[in-house]
Design a protein around this motif. Structure first.
Motif, PDB file in Angstrom:
ATOM      1  N   LEU A   1       0.826  -1.210   0.000  1.00 35.05           N
ATOM      2  CA  LEU A   1       0.000   0.000   0.000  1.00 35.05           C
ATOM      3  C   LEU A   1       0.862   1.262   0.000  1.00 35.05           C
ATOM      4  CD1 LEU A   1      -2.751  -1.074   2.569  1.00 35.05           C
ATOM      5  CD2 LEU A   1      -2.975  -0.919   0.092  1.00 35.05           C
ATOM      6  N   LEU A   2       1.997   1.229   0.705  1.00 39.38           N
ATOM      7  CA  LEU A   2       2.859   2.406   0.764  1.00 39.38           C
ATOM      8  C   LEU A   2       3.557   2.671  -0.572  1.00 39.38           C
ATOM      9  CD1 LEU A   2       4.510   1.919   4.271  1.00 39.38           C
ATOM     10  CD2 LEU A   2       2.729   3.543   3.653  1.00 39.38           C
ATOM     11  N   ARG A   3       3.721   1.649  -1.393  1.00 40.25           N
ATOM     12  CA  ARG A   3       4.358   1.843  -2.700  1.00 40.25           C
ATOM     13  C   ARG A   3       3.427   2.491  -3.713  1.00 40.25           C
ATOM     14  NH1 ARG A   3       6.850  -3.350  -1.751  1.00 40.25           N
ATOM     15  NH2 ARG A   3       5.131  -4.328  -2.878  1.00 40.25           N
ATOM     16  N   GLN A   4       2.124   2.484  -3.438  1.00 36.77           N
ATOM     17  CA  GLN A   4       1.173   3.084  -4.373  1.00 36.77           C
ATOM     18  C   GLN A   4       1.301   4.610  -4.371  1.00 36.77           C
ATOM     19  OE1 GLN A   4      -2.717   1.693  -3.286  1.00 36.77           O
ATOM     20  NE2 GLN A   4      -2.295  -0.428  -3.894  1.00 36.77           N
ATOM     21  N   LYS A   5       1.114   5.210  -5.539  1.00 33.29           N
ATOM     22  CA  LYS A   5       1.210   6.668  -5.669  1.00 33.29           C
ATOM     23  C   LYS A   5      -0.038   7.317  -5.075  1.00 33.29           C
ATOM     24  CE  LYS A   5       4.140   6.666  -9.784  1.00 33.29           C
ATOM     25  NZ  LYS A   5       4.282   7.122 -11.196  1.00 33.29           N
ATOM     26  N   ARG A   6       0.184   8.290  -4.197  1.00 32.73           N
ATOM     27  CA  ARG A   6      -0.907   8.996  -3.536  1.00 32.73           C
ATOM     28  C   ARG A   6      -0.599  10.481  -3.514  1.00 32.73           C
ATOM     29  NH1 ARG A   6      -4.084   5.427  -0.547  1.00 32.73           N
ATOM     30  NH2 ARG A   6      -3.219   3.307  -0.417  1.00 32.73           N
ATOM     31  N   GLU A   7      -1.663  11.270  -3.507  1.00 29.42           N
ATOM     32  CA  GLU A   7      -1.479  12.715  -3.431  1.00 29.42           C
ATOM     33  C   GLU A   7      -0.970  13.125  -2.052  1.00 29.42           C
ATOM     34  OE1 GLU A   7      -5.056  14.651  -4.497  1.00 29.42           O
ATOM     35  OE2 GLU A   7      -5.088  13.883  -6.563  1.00 29.42           O
ATOM     36  N   LEU A   8      -1.483  12.486  -1.010  1.00 29.73           N
ATOM     37  CA  LEU A   8      -1.055  12.782   0.356  1.00 29.73           C
ATOM     38  C   LEU A   8      -0.389  11.542   0.933  1.00 29.73           C
ATOM     39  CD1 LEU A   8      -4.204  14.695   1.689  1.00 29.73           C
ATOM     40  CD2 LEU A   8      -2.064  15.669   0.881  1.00 29.73           C
TER      41      LEU A   8
ATOM     42  N   ALA B   1      -4.931   9.194   4.336  1.00 24.25           N
ATOM     43  CA  ALA B   1      -5.926  10.219   4.051  1.00 24.25           C
ATOM     44  C   ALA B   1      -6.960   9.667   3.067  1.00 24.25           C
ATOM     45  CB  ALA B   1      -5.267  11.464   3.473  1.00 24.25           C
ATOM     46  N   TYR B   2      -8.203  10.044   3.269  1.00 30.03           N
ATOM     47  CA  TYR B   2      -9.280   9.571   2.390  1.00 30.03           C
ATOM     48  C   TYR B   2      -9.135  10.221   1.019  1.00 30.03           C
ATOM     49  CZ  TYR B   2     -13.891   8.950   0.330  1.00 30.03           C
ATOM     50  OH  TYR B   2     -14.918   8.649  -0.520  1.00 30.03           O
ATOM     51  N   GLU B   3      -9.150   9.383  -0.023  1.00 24.50           N
ATOM     52  CA  GLU B   3      -9.085   9.876  -1.387  1.00 24.50           C
ATOM     53  C   GLU B   3     -10.317   9.389  -2.139  1.00 24.50           C
ATOM     54  OE1 GLU B   3      -5.453   8.771  -3.214  1.00 24.50           O
ATOM     55  OE2 GLU B   3      -4.192   9.850  -1.781  1.00 24.50           O
ATOM     56  N   ARG B   4     -11.015  10.321  -2.713  1.00 20.69           N
ATOM     57  CA  ARG B   4     -12.232   9.958  -3.445  1.00 20.69           C
ATOM     58  C   ARG B   4     -11.875   9.274  -4.751  1.00 20.69           C
ATOM     59  NH1 ARG B   4     -17.008  14.145  -5.395  1.00 20.69           N
ATOM     60  NH2 ARG B   4     -18.358  12.573  -6.358  1.00 20.69           N
ATOM     61  N   LYS B   5     -12.472   8.109  -4.990  1.00 23.86           N
ATOM     62  CA  LYS B   5     -12.194   7.364  -6.206  1.00 23.86           C
ATOM     63  C   LYS B   5     -13.032   7.907  -7.356  1.00 23.86           C
ATOM     64  CE  LYS B   5     -10.990   3.109  -3.774  1.00 23.86           C
ATOM     65  NZ  LYS B   5     -11.266   1.668  -3.622  1.00 23.86           N
TER      66      LYS B   5
END
Length: 253
Positions: A222-229, A248-252
């Motif tokens: 999960l940590l390897r996935q690209k995220r905005e925050l 952080a919650y990210e809207r899909k």
């Protein structure tokens, strides 16, 4: 009048910034005023920052200390927490480096099924007998309470009163055809029972170990996935538990 202004603008000379002389071509492009302004502003900001830091260094308390000073480091211009030396066991490191998460899940499923089979065979009788008995019997008077016989009340043998499971009645005991068992056979049965409980405890510990490895590997994925925050680390990992992160919650879409 207007035609004269138009003619004067047409004949106006275009002023250009001078270029780099041929003798200085090896120095690169000649710096223009707009480039100098950017460089000057950047240098001034750095000087202000250094001035503030020098003042903080002069005003700091020499006895001040935070554990985060030695538990973090700057890597790739970013503060990162130092990895705990006792976060993984040798077996956890070996499995995470050589196997994938599907293999860990398969082994954990096998251990879980074996644990269920052993528990169904043993029934955890010893654990049940260690629970204190709170059964209450009511009598008619004090005389009956003085001469109260628990074995007679339960209709069983006195040696079986303390048992909470497999406690047959006297009429059932008379019907049973129990063969003579020597002390050697009893010791052999006791050894087998202890070995079965030891195997059960070993498999329970193994299943917990595989569960921790699975959680750590899933968290790394999960940590390897690209995220905005970036997720925030709440609790570091240990040998018996995976680290805790707050995502952080990210809207899909």
């Amino acid at each position: 009048m207007s035609s004269w202004k138009k003619a004067s603008k047409t004949n106006q000379r275009t002023h250009r910034e001078r270029h780099q002389p041929e003798s200085r071509q090896h120095l690169g492009l000649l710096e223009k005023k707009k480039d100098y302004k950017v460089r000057s502003k950047n240098a001034q900001n750095k000087e202000k920052t250094l001035k503030i830091l020098r003042k903080k260094a002069l005003d700091r308390n020499p006895d001040e200390f935070y554990h985060h000073m030695i538990r973090s480091k700057v890597q790739d211009d970013e503060h990162r927490e130092n990895e705990q030396p006792d976060e993984h066991t040798g077996e956890q490191i070996a499995l995470m480096q050589t196997q994938d998460i599907k293999y860990i899940r398969m082994k954990r499923t096998i251990e879980t099924r074996k644990i269920d089979r052993l528990q169904s065979q043993l029934h955890m009788i010893d654990v049940a007998n260690e629970v204190p008995n709170k059964h209450i019997f009511f009598v008619d008077d004090e005389e009956e309470a003085k001469h109260f016989d628990l074995a007679k009340r339960l209709d069983t043998h006195p040696s079986l009163v303390a048992r909470k499971s497999n406690r047959p009645r006297m009429q059932d005991l008379d019907k049973l055809n129990i063969p003579d068992i020597s002390e050697e056979n009893l010791r052999e049965l006791e050894k087998k029972r202890e070995a079965a409980y030891k195997e059960l405890q070993t498999r329970i510990d193994r299943e917990k170990e595989l569960s921790v490895i699975e959680q750590k590997m899933e968290l790394k994925r999960l940590l390897r996935q690209k995220r905005e925050l970036k997720p925030k680390k709440i609790k570091p990992g240990t040998k018996t538990s995976a680290p805790v992160y707050k995502f952080a919650y990210e809207r899909k879409r």
